[in-house]
Enzyme design. Sequence first.
Site, PDB file in Angstrom:
ATOM      1  N   LEU A 108       0.822  -1.201   0.000  1.00 53.46           N
ATOM      2  CA  LEU A 108       0.000   0.000   0.000  1.00 53.46           C
ATOM      3  C   LEU A 108       0.860   1.257   0.000  1.00 53.46           C
ATOM      4  CD1 LEU A 108      -2.795  -0.982   2.559  1.00 53.46           C
ATOM      5  CD2 LEU A 108      -2.830  -1.131   0.061  1.00 53.46           C
ATOM      6  N   CYS A 186      13.967 -12.563   7.748  1.00 51.08           N
ATOM      7  CA  CYS A 186      14.094 -13.983   8.085  1.00 51.08           C
ATOM      8  C   CYS A 186      15.130 -14.661   7.199  1.00 51.08           C
ATOM      9  CB  CYS A 186      12.748 -14.672   7.938  1.00 51.08           C
ATOM     10  SG  CYS A 186      11.454 -13.983   8.983  1.00 51.08           S
ATOM     11  N   CYS A 247       4.920  12.494  16.381  1.00 53.12           N
ATOM     12  CA  CYS A 247       4.050  12.860  17.501  1.00 53.12           C
ATOM     13  C   CYS A 247       4.607  13.980  18.376  1.00 53.12           C
ATOM     14  CB  CYS A 247       3.760  11.644  18.378  1.00 53.12           C
ATOM     15  SG  CYS A 247       5.195  11.056  19.312  1.00 53.12           S
TER      16      CYS A 247
END
Length: 257
Positions: A108, A186, A247
């Site tokens: 996305l 991985c 933030c």
Amino acid sequence: MLNDEQFLRYQRQVAMPEIGESGQANLSESHVLVIGCGGLGCSVALFLAGAGVGKLVISDDDSVDISNLQRQIAFRTDSIGLSKTKMLADQIEMLNPDVSVRTLNKRLKETQLKLEVSLADIIIDCTDNFSSRHLVNRICFESRKPLVSGAAIGWKGQFVVFDYQQANGCYRCLYPFDESQQASKCSDSGIIGPVVGTIGNLQALAAIQKLAMGKFQFPTHMLHSFDGLSLGWQQFAIPQDHSCDVCGASGKQNLGS
């Protein structure tokens, strides 16, 4: 109200006094976005489907490889070479036809991610790279949507929940860098399958709490670190970095503008 078939399907869950029929109804009306359909995403999606989440949107741009089968429990040998989202959606539909599944066979980008986050009640990050995690984090913070993040590598796993309507601090406060200095895939350093399942199951459990009961039943903005060798857990508070560009003061200023 649950019909007879639904009551039979979910009776063990409905029997929990914290959930009951009203909590089950909340689950059936919920909309969850799961980003990443690897080991974490498989565990998350299957448990949420079993729990009766009404709508699951699952996103991944990858296809199944034989090396995935050791830990990505939704896939089978005959899934090799096929789309992970399609194979996972098939398993979800066979597990629970009550669940509506929409697949996004792509990574996305920001515009579509913003749309998908805005539609969802909760976002579960099961990606495997910092750039994706930081993008998901920023958009969840901007949208004030709860984010459940998980990661696993080798024998170790991490789990953290950010409730952006309740507290300060975010994923970038925890990891202010964009790339890890160590192997983070991985394929580079290996992974033990049950470690991934442990973290994915916790992500699903956190989502069920929030969706069924209206709030998380544990402190958010805490990093939970798991060691699969010792079976030990550690917890760390995540203080807000006031210079954080998501933030912190500058990030909030940019958000306001």
